[in-house]
Write an enzyme that holds these catalytic residues in place. Structure first.
Site, PDB file in Angstrom:
ATOM      1  N   VAL A 182      28.419  -5.591 -61.698  1.00  0.00           N
ATOM      2  CA  VAL A 182      27.672  -6.584 -62.477  1.00  0.00           C
ATOM      3  C   VAL A 182      28.638  -7.217 -63.472  1.00  0.00           C
ATOM      4  O   VAL A 182      29.362  -6.513 -64.174  1.00  0.00           O
ATOM      5  CB  VAL A 182      26.490  -5.943 -63.219  1.00  0.00           C
ATOM      6  CG1 VAL A 182      25.719  -7.019 -64.006  1.00  0.00           C
ATOM      7  CG2 VAL A 182      25.559  -5.232 -62.245  1.00  0.00           C
ATOM      8  N   ASP A 226      13.247   4.305 -58.675  1.00  0.00           N
ATOM      9  CA  ASP A 226      14.577   4.555 -59.244  1.00  0.00           C
ATOM     10  C   ASP A 226      14.531   4.478 -60.766  1.00  0.00           C
ATOM     11  O   ASP A 226      15.404   3.883 -61.389  1.00  0.00           O
ATOM     12  CB  ASP A 226      15.582   3.546 -58.691  1.00  0.00           C
ATOM     13  CG  ASP A 226      17.025   4.053 -58.790  1.00  0.00           C
ATOM     14  OD1 ASP A 226      17.215   5.281 -58.943  1.00  0.00           O
ATOM     15  OD2 ASP A 226      17.952   3.238 -58.706  1.00  0.00           O
TER      16      ASP A 226
END
Length: 389
Positions: free
Chosen positions: A88, A208
C-alpha cells in the site's frame, strides 16, 4: 433469481485493456446445496452482485499510468503498508472533476497472484461499493489492466493518516493510546461490524477482523479496511457458509478452522481476541516470549477476571490511568465473545450496547484510581518474587 453468487474471473476476455467495470457471474451449481436448488422457497434477499449493479456509489476508474504517477513510480519511500496481498502506497490524485487541490489517497497494488488475487481484488470492489457506514473505509476507485506484462490490480482508498490500531498498540515508536481512546476505537469498530452483520439487506461476514485492519483517520476515528476475504452470510434455512479456511492465524474462530463453516459468530470470536489486545498491549501470538506467554488467549487465562491478579495483564503503558472496573468489564465481554460454543456468543449489536454502557459509566468519573495503584503494586511485587525464583 439465484440466491447465491460468487465473482467470476473474466480476465481471459480482458487482455490488453482496462476494465470499465468489474464483471459478475453466477455461482457454480456444485457450490449450492441441492435443497437450495430444488426448493421453491420464499423470495431471498438480493446478493452483493445484485446490490452492486444498482448501487449509486460511483467509483473512479484509473489507468495504471495515473496510479504509477500518483506514487512516483510506486516509490518504496511512499510505502505505508505491506502484506501477503502486496503493498500500500501513499499517493496523490487529481479530483474527479479535475478542479481543486490534489487529494491524498492510499493505493493498494496487489501482487500478481493470478486468479486468487483477482478474486480478492474484485471482492473488495464489490463489497466496498455496496456498503456505506462511517466506520468502514471508503473506496474511491480502482484499476484493472491485463497486458503483456501480466495483470495489474489496484485499489484507491481514502487516506487514513493515523495508520492502524495495531500500530498504536504494538509500535513503541508511536504515542501510547489512552484508555478512553482505546474504548472509543473498539466501539467504532464494533459498530462497523454490527452494520455488516445486520444493517443491510444482505449479511456480510468480514472474516478478517484484526487490529491491523482497523484504520484510524485524523481524529482517530476507526474504519474497517481490507474486504478481500469478506463473504455473504447464509440465507434461508442455511446455518453457515462453507468455504476454504482463510484469514489470519490467531484470530480465526476454532470452529471455522476445524470445519470451514463460516458464520457471523466467527467475526465475534476475532473481536474478542482484539479486545484482549487492547487490554494487554500484546499481540495474539508473540514467539519471542516464554512458552507460557506466547499465545495471548492461553496466557490471560492464568489471570481470571475476578481474581486479585487480573491487573497483571493490563498494558503497562496505561500505567494507572485506566478504570479497573471497566477493564474487568472488557475482559468479561471478551470472554463471552470467545465462548467455545459459537451459538452462545453475543451478537454484535449486544457487544455495541455493552461497550457504550462501559464508556458511559466512565463519564460518571469512577476511575478507581486508588484501586489501580494498589493492584499495580501487588502486580509489581508478584513479578519481583517470580524473578527471584
Amino acid at each position: 433469481m439465484k440466491c447465491f453468487y460468487i465473482f467470476k474471473d473474466k480476465s481471459k476476455n480482458m487482455k490488453g485493456k482496462a476494465n470499465l467495470a468489474p464483471e459478475l457471474g453466477g455461482q457454480r451449481k456444485s457450490d449450492i446445496p441441492s435443497s437450495s436448488r430444488t426448493a421453491k422457497s420464499l423470495p431471498c434477499p438480493r446478493s452483493i452482485p445484485e446490490l452492486y449493479n444498482v448501487s449509486e456509489h460511483n467509483l473512479q476508474v484509473f489507468s495504471f499510468q495515473e496510479l504509477r504517477k500518483a506514487t512516483t513510480g510506486f516509490n518504496r519511500l511512499l510505502t505505508i503498508g505491506e502484506g501477503g496481498f502486496g503493498s500500500v502506497y501513499k499517493g496523490t490524485i487529481r479530483p474527479a472533476n479535475g478542479q481543486g487541490d490534489p487529494i491524498v489517497v492510499a493505493i493498494k497494488k496487489l501482487n500478481n497472484h493470478g486468479l486468487q488475487g483477482h478474486k480478492q481484488w474484485l471482492a473488495e470492489v464489490q463489497f466496498l461499493r455496496v456498503v456505506s457506514h462511517p466506520n468502514l473505509v471508503k473506496l474511491i476507485g480502482y484499476c484493472s489492466v491485463d497486458g503483456e506484462r501480466g495483470i495489474q490490480r489496484l485499489l484507491v482508498y481514502e487516506y487514513m493518516p493515523n495508520r492502524s490500531l495495531e500500530d498504536h498498540l504494538f509500535n513503541r515508536g508511536l504515542p501510547n493510546l489512552p484508555w478512553r481512546k482505546r474504548l472509543e476505537i473498539i466501539l467504532g469498530a464494533a459498530e462497523g461490524l454490527a452494520y455488516l452483520h445486520g444493517g443491510m439487506e444482505v449479511q456480510v461476514i468480514y472474516r478478517d477482523f484484526k487490529s491491523s485492519n482497523v484504520l484510524l483517520d485524523e481524529d482517530f476515528k476507526p474504519k474497517l479496511s481490507d474486504f478481500g476475504l469478506a463473504r455473504e452470510g447464509p440465507t434461508g434455512d442455511r446455518t453457515h457458509v462453507s468455504t476454504a479456511v482463510l484469514g489470519t492465524y490467531g484470530y480465526a474462530a476454532p470452529e471455522y478452522v476445524e470445519t470451514g463453516h463460516l458464520t457471523s459468530q466467527s467475526d465475534i470470536w476475532s473481536f474478542g481476541v482484539v479486545l484482549y489486545e487492547i487490554l494487554t498491549g500484546r499481540r495474539t501470538v508473540e514467539r519471542n516470549r516464554p512458552a507460557a506467554e506466547q499465545k495471548l488467549l492461553y496466557w490471560v487465562k492464568q489471570f481470571p477476571v475476578d481474581s486479585s491478579r487480573f491487573s497483571m495483564i493490563i498494558d503497562p503503558r496505561l500505567r494507572n490511568e485506566y478504570s479497573i472496573k471497566a477493564a474487568r468489564q472488557i475482559a468479561k465481554l471478551a470472554d463471552s465473545c470467545l465462548n467455545k460454543n459459537a451459538k452462545e456468543r453475543p451478537a454484535m449489536t449486544q457487544v455495541v450496547a455493552s461497550l457504550k454502557q462501559i464508556i458511559q459509566d466512565l463519564e460518571g468519573g469512577s476511575t478507581s484510581t486508588n484501586k489501580n495503584i494498589a493492584e499495580s503494586s501487588q502486580s509489581s511485587l508478584f513479578r519481583r518474587r517470580q524473578n527471584k525464583v
